[in-house]
Write a protein that holds these residues in place. Sequence first.
Motif, PDB file in Angstrom:
ATOM      1  N   SER A 235       0.793  15.764  -8.075  1.00 47.51           N
ATOM      2  CA  SER A 235       1.499  16.275  -9.257  1.00 47.51           C
ATOM      3  C   SER A 235       2.940  15.754  -9.356  1.00 47.51           C
ATOM      4  CB  SER A 235       1.516  17.804  -9.236  1.00 47.51           C
ATOM      5  OG  SER A 235       2.255  18.279  -8.123  1.00 47.51           O
ATOM      6  N   TYR A 236       3.467  15.199  -8.287  1.00 48.56           N
ATOM      7  CA  TYR A 236       4.832  14.684  -8.310  1.00 48.56           C
ATOM      8  C   TYR A 236       4.944  13.286  -8.918  1.00 48.56           C
ATOM      9  CZ  TYR A 236       6.361  18.454  -5.222  1.00 48.56           C
ATOM     10  OH  TYR A 236       6.663  19.676  -4.688  1.00 48.56           O
ATOM     11  N   THR A 237       3.836  12.592  -9.088  1.00 46.84           N
ATOM     12  CA  THR A 237       3.925  11.204  -9.540  1.00 46.84           C
ATOM     13  C   THR A 237       2.839  10.857 -10.547  1.00 46.84           C
ATOM     14  OG1 THR A 237       4.004   8.898  -8.829  1.00 46.84           O
ATOM     15  CG2 THR A 237       2.526  10.345  -7.610  1.00 46.84           C
ATOM     16  N   LYS A 238       3.156   9.914 -11.390  1.00 44.77           N
ATOM     17  CA  LYS A 238       2.184   9.340 -12.327  1.00 44.77           C
ATOM     18  C   LYS A 238       1.981   7.857 -12.028  1.00 44.77           C
ATOM     19  CE  LYS A 238       1.923  13.117 -14.781  1.00 44.77           C
ATOM     20  NZ  LYS A 238       1.223  14.144 -14.097  1.00 44.77           N
ATOM     21  N   ASP A 239       2.552   7.379 -10.931  1.00 47.05           N
ATOM     22  CA  ASP A 239       2.485   5.970 -10.556  1.00 47.05           C
ATOM     23  C   ASP A 239       1.051   5.595 -10.182  1.00 47.05           C
ATOM     24  OD1 ASP A 239       2.591   3.468  -9.320  1.00 47.05           O
ATOM     25  OD2 ASP A 239       4.476   3.888  -8.298  1.00 47.05           O
ATOM     26  N   PRO A 240       0.408   4.737 -10.957  1.00 47.39           N
ATOM     27  CA  PRO A 240      -0.987   4.375 -10.682  1.00 47.39           C
ATOM     28  C   PRO A 240      -1.163   3.528  -9.423  1.00 47.39           C
ATOM     29  CG  PRO A 240      -0.131   3.052 -12.478  1.00 47.39           C
ATOM     30  CD  PRO A 240       0.933   4.063 -12.140  1.00 47.39           C
ATOM     31  N   SER A 241      -0.081   3.001  -8.876  1.00 49.29           N
ATOM     32  CA  SER A 241      -0.201   2.186  -7.664  1.00 49.29           C
ATOM     33  C   SER A 241      -0.247   3.041  -6.390  1.00 49.29           C
ATOM     34  CB  SER A 241       0.951   1.192  -7.576  1.00 49.29           C
ATOM     35  OG  SER A 241       2.177   1.853  -7.304  1.00 49.29           O
ATOM     36  N   ILE A 242      -0.039   4.341  -6.537  1.00 55.68           N
ATOM     37  CA  ILE A 242      -0.058   5.232  -5.377  1.00 55.68           C
ATOM     38  C   ILE A 242      -1.448   5.815  -5.197  1.00 55.68           C
ATOM     39  CG2 ILE A 242       0.845   7.376  -4.411  1.00 55.68           C
ATOM     40  CD1 ILE A 242       3.498   6.762  -5.781  1.00 55.68           C
ATOM     41  N   GLU A 243      -1.972   5.667  -3.983  1.00 55.71           N
ATOM     42  CA  GLU A 243      -3.284   6.209  -3.637  1.00 55.71           C
ATOM     43  C   GLU A 243      -3.113   7.509  -2.854  1.00 55.71           C
ATOM     44  OE1 GLU A 243      -6.055   3.239  -2.076  1.00 55.71           O
ATOM     45  OE2 GLU A 243      -4.496   1.769  -2.529  1.00 55.71           O
ATOM     46  N   THR A 244      -4.173   8.307  -2.782  1.00 56.04           N
ATOM     47  CA  THR A 244      -4.101   9.569  -2.053  1.00 56.04           C
ATOM     48  C   THR A 244      -5.012   9.558  -0.833  1.00 56.04           C
ATOM     49  OG1 THR A 244      -5.856  10.592  -3.359  1.00 56.04           O
ATOM     50  CG2 THR A 244      -3.597  10.887  -4.142  1.00 56.04           C
ATOM     51  N   PHE A 245      -4.679  10.449   0.111  1.00 61.04           N
ATOM     52  CA  PHE A 245      -5.560  10.695   1.250  1.00 61.04           C
ATOM     53  C   PHE A 245      -5.702  12.205   1.407  1.00 61.04           C
ATOM     54  CE2 PHE A 245      -1.407  10.876   3.207  1.00 61.04           C
ATOM     55  CZ  PHE A 245      -1.508  11.866   4.167  1.00 61.04           C
ATOM     56  N   SER A 246      -6.707  12.631   2.131  1.00 62.84           N
ATOM     57  CA  SER A 246      -7.030  14.045   2.276  1.00 62.84           C
ATOM     58  C   SER A 246      -7.012  14.451   3.741  1.00 62.84           C
ATOM     59  CB  SER A 246      -8.423  14.308   1.698  1.00 62.84           C
ATOM     60  OG  SER A 246      -8.840  15.617   1.992  1.00 62.84           O
TER      61      SER A 246
ATOM     62  N   ILE B  55       0.862  -1.188   0.000  1.00 58.61           N
ATOM     63  CA  ILE B  55       0.000   0.000   0.000  1.00 58.61           C
ATOM     64  C   ILE B  55       0.895   1.233   0.000  1.00 58.61           C
ATOM     65  CG2 ILE B  55      -1.766   1.297   1.253  1.00 58.61           C
ATOM     66  CD1 ILE B  55      -2.655  -1.411   2.467  1.00 58.61           C
ATOM     67  N   LYS B  56       0.651   2.108  -0.977  1.00 58.79           N
ATOM     68  CA  LYS B  56       1.430   3.341  -1.124  1.00 58.79           C
ATOM     69  C   LYS B  56       0.464   4.511  -1.069  1.00 58.79           C
ATOM     70  CE  LYS B  56       4.468   0.907  -4.328  1.00 58.79           C
ATOM     71  NZ  LYS B  56       4.992   0.889  -5.708  1.00 58.79           N
ATOM     72  N   LEU B  57       0.663   5.405  -0.106  1.00 54.75           N
ATOM     73  CA  LEU B  57      -0.224   6.549   0.079  1.00 54.75           C
ATOM     74  C   LEU B  57       0.557   7.853   0.036  1.00 54.75           C
ATOM     75  CD1 LEU B  57      -2.340   5.341   3.129  1.00 54.75           C
ATOM     76  CD2 LEU B  57      -3.170   5.650   0.803  1.00 54.75           C
ATOM     77  N   ILE B  58      -0.068   8.874  -0.555  1.00 46.46           N
ATOM     78  CA  ILE B  58       0.475  10.227  -0.493  1.00 46.46           C
ATOM     79  C   ILE B  58      -0.663  11.192  -0.216  1.00 46.46           C
ATOM     80  CG2 ILE B  58       2.433   9.791  -2.033  1.00 46.46           C
ATOM     81  CD1 ILE B  58       0.827  11.206  -4.275  1.00 46.46           C
ATOM     82  N   HIS B  59      -0.327  12.320   0.374  1.00 43.67           N
ATOM     83  CA  HIS B  59      -1.337  13.360   0.548  1.00 43.67           C
ATOM     84  C   HIS B  59      -1.754  13.840  -0.835  1.00 43.67           C
ATOM     85  CE1 HIS B  59      -3.042  17.318   1.392  1.00 43.67           C
ATOM     86  NE2 HIS B  59      -3.455  16.731   2.506  1.00 43.67           N
TER      87      HIS B  59
END
Length: 109
Positions: free
Chosen positions: A72-83, A63-67
Amino acid sequence: HYAKHIFEMVMTKKGHIEKLVEIAPPDLALINNVSYVHIENFVNLEGIWEAKSEIFSSKKTKIKLIHESLLSYTKDPSIETFSTKKVPNPLPFHEEQFVWDIMAARAVA
């Protein structure tokens, strides 16, 4: 029964997090911000992102998460976001970094 551990992997230069990931590869990895606090060894925020994103380098990381502000820093589709839009109220402090840390921990939970 198994143990769960949470580690904050910090860096001041490119390669620091990669070494930590080799020692303790995370099942879940999260980046909650990229800021000028680490700029002394980098040219720009993109360089800081590249160093921080080393946390995603292990094949064991499922599991890969970023705020969401970092998308805008990544195009990696395996990275999910949180708010952090839904901040629990009231919080005992006002420093934005603490709010982000709590929201990151909440996203992991």
